[in-house]
Design a protein around this motif. Structure first.
Motif, PDB file in Angstrom:
ATOM      1  N   LEU A  15       0.824  -1.210   0.000  1.00 35.96           N
ATOM      2  CA  LEU A  15       0.000   0.000   0.000  1.00 35.96           C
ATOM      3  C   LEU A  15       0.860   1.262   0.000  1.00 35.96           C
ATOM      4  N   PHE A  16       1.970   1.233   0.709  1.00 31.52           N
ATOM      5  CA  PHE A  16       2.878   2.373   0.747  1.00 31.52           C
ATOM      6  C   PHE A  16       3.456   2.654  -0.642  1.00 31.52           C
ATOM      7  N   ILE A  17       3.862   1.609  -1.336  1.00 32.89           N
ATOM      8  CA  ILE A  17       4.422   1.774  -2.682  1.00 32.89           C
ATOM      9  C   ILE A  17       3.352   2.226  -3.665  1.00 32.89           C
ATOM     10  N   VAL A  18       2.149   1.681  -3.570  1.00 35.96           N
ATOM     11  CA  VAL A  18       1.060   2.063  -4.464  1.00 35.96           C
ATOM     12  C   VAL A  18       0.667   3.523  -4.256  1.00 35.96           C
ATOM     13  N   SER A  19       0.793   4.024  -3.039  1.00 36.84           N
ATOM     14  CA  SER A  19       0.398   5.407  -2.751  1.00 36.84           C
ATOM     15  C   SER A  19       1.241   6.418  -3.530  1.00 36.84           C
ATOM     16  N   PHE A  20       2.450   6.070  -3.899  1.00 34.98           N
ATOM     17  CA  PHE A  20       3.288   6.978  -4.677  1.00 34.98           C
ATOM     18  C   PHE A  20       2.815   7.110  -6.113  1.00 34.98           C
ATOM     19  N   PHE A  21       2.137   6.094  -6.629  1.00 37.54           N
ATOM     20  CA  PHE A  21       1.704   6.103  -8.016  1.00 37.54           C
ATOM     21  C   PHE A  21       0.272   6.570  -8.206  1.00 37.54           C
ATOM     22  N   MET A  22      -0.434   6.785  -7.117  1.00 35.45           N
ATOM     23  CA  MET A  22      -1.824   7.233  -7.222  1.00 35.45           C
ATOM     24  C   MET A  22      -1.869   8.724  -7.515  1.00 35.45           C
ATOM     25  N   ASN A  23      -2.905   9.145  -8.222  1.00 31.38           N
ATOM     26  CA  ASN A  23      -3.090  10.551  -8.558  1.00 31.38           C
ATOM     27  C   ASN A  23      -3.555  11.306  -7.316  1.00 31.38           C
ATOM     28  N   ASP A  24      -2.868  12.404  -7.006  1.00 37.23           N
ATOM     29  CA  ASP A  24      -3.218  13.186  -5.831  1.00 37.23           C
ATOM     30  C   ASP A  24      -4.336  14.163  -6.201  1.00 37.23           C
ATOM     31  N   LYS A  25      -5.533  13.882  -5.720  1.00 31.51           N
ATOM     32  CA  LYS A  25      -6.695  14.713  -6.058  1.00 31.51           C
ATOM     33  C   LYS A  25      -6.598  16.094  -5.430  1.00 31.51           C
ATOM     34  N   MET A  26      -5.977  16.193  -4.274  1.00 33.64           N
ATOM     35  CA  MET A  26      -5.869  17.491  -3.619  1.00 33.64           C
ATOM     36  C   MET A  26      -4.996  18.446  -4.432  1.00 33.64           C
ATOM     37  N   SER A  27      -3.929  17.950  -5.022  1.00 30.82           N
ATOM     38  CA  SER A  27      -3.077  18.832  -5.819  1.00 30.82           C
ATOM     39  C   SER A  27      -3.815  19.287  -7.078  1.00 30.82           C
ATOM     40  N   ASP A  28      -4.663  18.426  -7.639  1.00 32.49           N
ATOM     41  CA  ASP A  28      -5.473  18.825  -8.792  1.00 32.49           C
ATOM     42  C   ASP A  28      -6.446  19.939  -8.405  1.00 32.49           C
ATOM     43  N   ILE A  29      -7.089  19.783  -7.257  1.00 27.42           N
ATOM     44  CA  ILE A  29      -8.041  20.788  -6.788  1.00 27.42           C
ATOM     45  C   ILE A  29      -7.319  22.100  -6.481  1.00 27.42           C
ATOM     46  N   GLU A  30      -6.143  22.009  -5.852  1.00 26.40           N
ATOM     47  CA  GLU A  30      -5.372  23.217  -5.553  1.00 26.40           C
ATOM     48  C   GLU A  30      -4.981  23.938  -6.838  1.00 26.40           C
ATOM     49  N   GLY A  31      -4.609  23.183  -7.852  1.00 32.02           N
ATOM     50  CA  GLY A  31      -4.266  23.784  -9.134  1.00 32.02           C
ATOM     51  C   GLY A  31      -5.450  24.492  -9.761  1.00 32.02           C
ATOM     52  N   GLN A  32      -6.622  23.877  -9.670  1.00 30.37           N
ATOM     53  CA  GLN A  32      -7.829  24.495 -10.216  1.00 30.37           C
ATOM     54  C   GLN A  32      -8.174  25.772  -9.458  1.00 30.37           C
ATOM     55  N   ILE A  33      -8.022  25.755  -8.146  1.00 32.24           N
ATOM     56  CA  ILE A  33      -8.320  26.940  -7.335  1.00 32.24           C
ATOM     57  C   ILE A  33      -7.332  28.059  -7.670  1.00 32.24           C
ATOM     58  N   ASP A  34      -6.050  27.707  -7.813  1.00 31.98           N
ATOM     59  CA  ASP A  34      -5.054  28.718  -8.185  1.00 31.98           C
ATOM     60  C   ASP A  34      -5.393  29.337  -9.533  1.00 31.98           C
ATOM     61  N   GLN A  35      -5.771  28.512 -10.490  1.00 33.54           N
ATOM     62  CA  GLN A  35      -6.115  29.019 -11.816  1.00 33.54           C
ATOM     63  C   GLN A  35      -7.339  29.935 -11.746  1.00 33.54           C
ATOM     64  N   LEU A  36      -8.325  29.551 -10.931  1.00 29.23           N
ATOM     65  CA  LEU A  36      -9.522  30.377 -10.759  1.00 29.23           C
ATOM     66  C   LEU A  36      -9.170  31.724 -10.132  1.00 29.23           C
ATOM     67  N   GLN A  37      -8.284  31.715  -9.145  1.00 27.29           N
ATOM     68  CA  GLN A  37      -7.871  32.964  -8.511  1.00 27.29           C
ATOM     69  C   GLN A  37      -7.154  33.872  -9.497  1.00 27.29           C
ATOM     70  N   ILE A  38      -6.281  33.304 -10.309  1.00 25.64           N
ATOM     71  CA  ILE A  38      -5.551  34.109 -11.298  1.00 25.64           C
ATOM     72  C   ILE A  38      -6.522  34.714 -12.303  1.00 25.64           C
ATOM     73  N   THR A  39      -7.459  33.907 -12.777  1.00 23.84           N
ATOM     74  CA  THR A  39      -8.436  34.394 -13.746  1.00 23.84           C
ATOM     75  C   THR A  39      -9.291  35.504 -13.143  1.00 23.84           C
ATOM     76  N   THR A  40      -9.719  35.323 -11.909  1.00 22.35           N
ATOM     77  CA  THR A  40     -10.539  36.326 -11.235  1.00 22.35           C
ATOM     78  C   THR A  40      -9.771  37.626 -11.050  1.00 22.35           C
ATOM     79  N   MET A  41      -8.495  37.528 -10.666  1.00 23.27           N
ATOM     80  CA  MET A  41      -7.687  38.728 -10.487  1.00 23.27           C
ATOM     81  C   MET A  41      -7.494  39.462 -11.814  1.00 23.27           C
TER      82      MET A  41
END
Length: 69
Positions: A15-41
């Motif tokens: 499970l520890f090894i598999v966790s490195f290869f899984m897609n991190d959903k939080m980083s995707d969401i953070e990226g989307q929020i950053d992009q939204l903030q830039i667009t809004t600004m």
């Protein structure tokens, strides 16, 4: 008992090894929020520029009308 401990350690390692290869959903969401903030600004900056231009045009129109009177 040793088999159970070995199985738990083995599953934990897998499970520890598999966790490195899984897609991190939080980083995707953070990226989307950053992009939204830039667009809004950017949109806010553009709106402020347009409002400033409109205010200057209105002020120059009122000054022009006052000088005609």
């Amino acid at each position: 008992m040793m088999i159970a401990i070995g199985a738990v350690i083995g599953v934990g390692l897998v499970l520890f090894i598999v966790s490195f290869f899984m897609n991190d959903k939080m980083s995707d969401i953070e990226g989307q929020i950053d992009q939204l903030q830039i667009t809004t600004m950017q949109e806010t900056y553009q709106m402020k520029k347009k409002i400033k231009i409109l205010e200057e045009e209105l002020l120059s129109d009122t000054v022009g009308e006052d000088s005609l009177k």
